[in-house]
Design a protein around this motif. Structure first.
Motif: not given
Lengths: 138, 71
Positions: A73, A75-78, A80-81, A84
């Motif tokens: 799945p 993830d949290e950084r992705e 955000q990417i 943005r």
């Protein structure tokens, strides 16, 4: 390289190739006709099929090379990417639409309006994938 | 991604202390990709509070033992 960065590369390449093909066909057709040709459905269908074929084939290959990554799945950084990249590229699409409307007001050409709006969508979408790649790497 | 946060962390050190847990294994245990674990270790990304707690709990330490405010 993360699966979704590879995916962004594939989509960028597909959109750039598709866009180059489409506008090369429009420009060469227009120069042969001695004026801007009207948008035609067969060309859009060819563009769409090219895009779908490159994107599908590319994703099948990268999923076969790393099936586990493909099924993981986001993830949290992705997340955000993606948010943005979508945020900044939406400005580009908005700017393209405004410029297109301005050109329409000045020139009154519906065909040109179609092409500039279509180009804005292509550029905005390509920028979104390129920004994803940039954010993955920074 | 963007400006570096004023937060240092001991994730790499704790991984090595816990039997050389790999970045991929740590990521899988807490629901992150290996690349996000790398970004956290290199201070390029500050994880969410939930993820910070998940990391701390995995290593059986407090959050402030993993993440250090550096300003």
């Amino acid at each position: 390289m993360p699966f979704r960065e590879k995916s962004a590369w594939i989509m960028s390449v597909a959109l750039l190739f598709g866009g180059a093909f489409y506008f090369f066909a429009v420009l060469s057709g227009s120069s042969a006709a001695g004026g801007l040709i009207s948008p035609n459905i067969p060309l859009i269908v060819i563009y769409t099929v090219c895009l779908v074929v490159i994107a599908t084939a590319g994703h099948i290959v990268i999923a076969m090379l790393a099936p586990k990554d493909a099924n993981a799945p986001v993830d949290e950084r992705e997340q955000q990417i993606f948010i943005r990249a979508g945020h900044y590229s939406s400005y580009l699409i908005g700017l393209g639409i405004v410029l297109s409307l301005g050109l329409y007001i000045v020139g009154g050409s519906g065909d040109l309006l179609f092409y500039t709006v279509f180009a804005s969508l292509m550029i905005g979408q390509t920028a979104e994938y390129l920004l994803q790649i940039l954010f993955y790497r920074t | 991604m963007g400006k570096r946060p004023p937060i240092d962390n001991r994730v790499r050190e704790l991984r090595e202390q816990h039997g050389g847990l790999t970045q991929a294994a740590l990521g899988e245990a807490i629901g992150l990709t290996r690349q996000t674990v790398i970004a956290i270790e290199q201070n390029r990304y500050s994880p969410s509070l939930e993820t910070a707690f998940r990391i701390a709990r995995l290593f059986d330490v407090g959050v402030e033992d993993v993440f250090i405010w550096t300003e």
